[in-house]
Write a protein that holds these residues in place. Structure first.
Motif, PDB file in Angstrom:
ATOM      1  N   LEU A 105      -6.146  10.619  -6.807  1.00  0.00           N
ATOM      2  CA  LEU A 105      -6.627   9.963  -5.555  1.00  0.00           C
ATOM      3  C   LEU A 105      -8.089  10.607  -5.291  1.00  0.00           C
ATOM      4  O   LEU A 105      -7.871  11.895  -4.567  1.00  0.00           O
ATOM      5  CB  LEU A 105      -5.830   9.790  -4.526  1.00  0.00           C
ATOM      6  N   VAL A 121      -6.040  -3.114   1.291  1.00  0.00           N
ATOM      7  CA  VAL A 121      -6.274  -1.606   1.184  1.00  0.00           C
ATOM      8  C   VAL A 121      -6.770  -1.200  -0.109  1.00  0.00           C
ATOM      9  O   VAL A 121      -6.397  -1.640  -1.368  1.00  0.00           O
ATOM     10  CB  VAL A 121      -4.849  -0.806   1.462  1.00  0.00           C
ATOM     11  N   VAL A 167      -8.572   7.035  -0.043  1.00  0.00           N
ATOM     12  CA  VAL A 167      -7.867   6.048   0.227  1.00  0.00           C
ATOM     13  C   VAL A 167      -8.328   5.381   1.398  1.00  0.00           C
ATOM     14  O   VAL A 167      -8.516   6.001   2.375  1.00  0.00           O
ATOM     15  CB  VAL A 167      -6.413   6.425   0.551  1.00  0.00           C
ATOM     16  N   MET A 168      -8.679   4.034   1.381  1.00  0.00           N
ATOM     17  CA  MET A 168      -9.322   3.386   2.624  1.00  0.00           C
ATOM     18  C   MET A 168      -8.355   2.807   3.428  1.00  0.00           C
ATOM     19  O   MET A 168      -7.122   2.372   3.083  1.00  0.00           O
ATOM     20  CB  MET A 168     -10.503   2.452   2.019  1.00  0.00           C
ATOM     21  N   GLU A 169      -8.671   2.415   4.608  1.00  0.00           N
ATOM     22  CA  GLU A 169      -7.918   1.860   5.668  1.00  0.00           C
ATOM     23  C   GLU A 169      -8.002   0.343   5.369  1.00  0.00           C
ATOM     24  O   GLU A 169      -8.665  -0.185   4.774  1.00  0.00           O
ATOM     25  CB  GLU A 169      -8.561   2.135   6.922  1.00  0.00           C
ATOM     26  N   ALA A 203       0.773  -1.234  -0.080  1.00  0.00           N
ATOM     27  CA  ALA A 203       0.273  -0.081  -0.010  1.00  0.00           C
ATOM     28  C   ALA A 203       0.772   1.185   0.003  1.00  0.00           C
ATOM     29  O   ALA A 203       0.469   2.301  -0.664  1.00  0.00           O
ATOM     30  CB  ALA A 203      -0.953  -0.158   1.322  1.00  0.00           C
ATOM     31  N   PHE A 221      -8.058   1.569  -2.995  1.00  0.00           N
ATOM     32  CA  PHE A 221      -7.690   3.130  -3.516  1.00  0.00           C
ATOM     33  C   PHE A 221      -8.675   3.265  -4.438  1.00  0.00           C
ATOM     34  O   PHE A 221      -9.015   2.585  -5.410  1.00  0.00           O
ATOM     35  CB  PHE A 221      -6.270   3.248  -4.202  1.00  0.00           C
TER      36      PHE A 221
END
Lengths: 257, 257
Positions: free
Chosen positions: B56, B105, B59-61, B40, B107
């Motif tokens: 972007l 993760v 952006v996810m955890e 990531a 995106f």
């Protein structure tokens, strides 16, 4: 004025070990955060989500020691470093050559020292420079966006500005988006959780007359050090507060070159 | 016009499995890239260094399945996905529930479909929509900035624009910075390494009269799929080209609401 390369060489030789405030005016200075790669994604996301305290100037590859922004070795060319282990301050050192690991990722984050020359050029006195102090910095209650393990509150730097020059200080710093930009708070320290301006959490207290000058607070690149105390990465290295990387890049936002 | 939630529900039920071009006009659509967390940081840096093909949006955890941008489950609410293993295309599927891992993760990357409505509103015909084709996309020789394991050349989408409307298409798309913005090339496909406009690398060929219309090339969110072929991460999941996440966010750049 000395060139950045010469100043950094004096730091590499550990002849200059003090604050970089006022050095190489007009050149961009940056905070430094170095972490093992396993924490790098969380930290990069933390910076992206909190651009005011953590404006990214450069993100280096794992193991990279020479940034694009300066002909420098980031292991030796800052005056002072702090090493945190498991989220606790472990020691302050003059170089990090002995502890360097090939999986270290370094982040260079904008610093308000960059716009101090512009403030001076705008006729705004800098009391901490006049008093030869490290600018005072404070933990606040201003919450940050969390990212992975990183969370916490914002750290701010404080400069007391003569009352009639506050608007001018706002306008000048607002131009420096990559160096924290405009202030996050003006006036009442208690509103952002600061109890005593004479007891900074980092740096040194500065004398000023509260009838004549207003405390102005800027987001500060020490914020990641505060976040690290809570995130507890196994290892984290930063510049010592007030002891920055001086880059070779002239800030294009200076009106007086 | 159907609302994004209803369209995504049809995708979740696998009733709608086709391209999202022209669906829910005015809402932001995104490309999707999902990677194990170990990749990531490199990928996030790759996107930051190549904002034109990889703008972007979110952006996810790690492990997060519901983005902020949409009341959606990214495992089921896109019409089609592609799974790459060790840098090779493995399969195309209608959902990724079975292969989901807690360390994934995700995106979300801007998509040129977002500005297609604005092009139409500006009087610019979209031949691929008229011909019911997936917009044609091409590998190019335009190099990207590398980051960690990720490197490669840009992928572009092509829309043939009537000659007298090319400037208008430029001006409109330039407003959509988070959706690739202005074109990266206009006119000569061979200058960016494209040999035959009738043989796209992704999507479908579109008919147009080269005397009347000019091929215009925009940076494309399929670029990461191309980079993955070289980086060879153990696992990478993307949307299928042309089959996007439709978010709940109206793009503020539309002049006609």
């Amino acid at each position: 004025m000395m060139e950045p390369f010469n100043v950094r060489t004096a730091m590499r030789k550990e002849e200059h070990t003090g604050t970089t405030s006022g050095l190489c005016e007009g050149y961009i200075q940056t905070n430094m955060v170095t972490l093992p790669k396993e924490y790098a994604f969380d930290f990069l996301l933390f910076c992206m989500r909190n651009p005011k305290p953590c404006p990214l100037v450069e993100v280096m590859e794992a193991g990279q020691t020479v940034p694009q922004a300066a002909d420098a070795d980031i292991r030796t060319d800052l005056p002072r470093y702090r090493i945190y282990r498991d989220g606790k301050f472990a020691e302050e050192v003059l170089n990090i050559s002995d502890v360097w690991q090939d999986d270290f990722v370094t982040f260079l984050i904008g610093c308000s020292f960059t716009f101090e020359k512009a403030l001076l050029d705008g006729g705004i006195p800098l009391f901490h420079q006049e008093q030869k102090k490290v600018v005072p910095m404070f933990d606040t209650t201003i919450p940050l966006e969390s990212a992975g393990i990183f969370k916490g509150n914002m750290v701010v730097s404080m400069r007391a500005v003569p009352n009639h020059l506050v608007d001018q200080a706002l306008a000048i710093s607002d131009r420096f988006e990559q160096s924290h930009g405009s202030p996050v708070h003006i006036g009442s320290p208690e509103e952002i959780g600061i109890k005593d301006l004479q007891s900074p959490d980092y740096g040194q207290a500065v004398d000023f007359d509260p009838a004549e000058a207003t405390p102005v607070f800027w987001a500060c690149g020490v914020t990641p050090q505060n976040a690290a105390l809570q995130a507890k990465p196994s290892m984290m290295i930063t510049h010592a507060p007030g002891h920055m990387l001086i880059t070779d890049q002239l800030d294009p936002n200076y009106k007086n070159g």
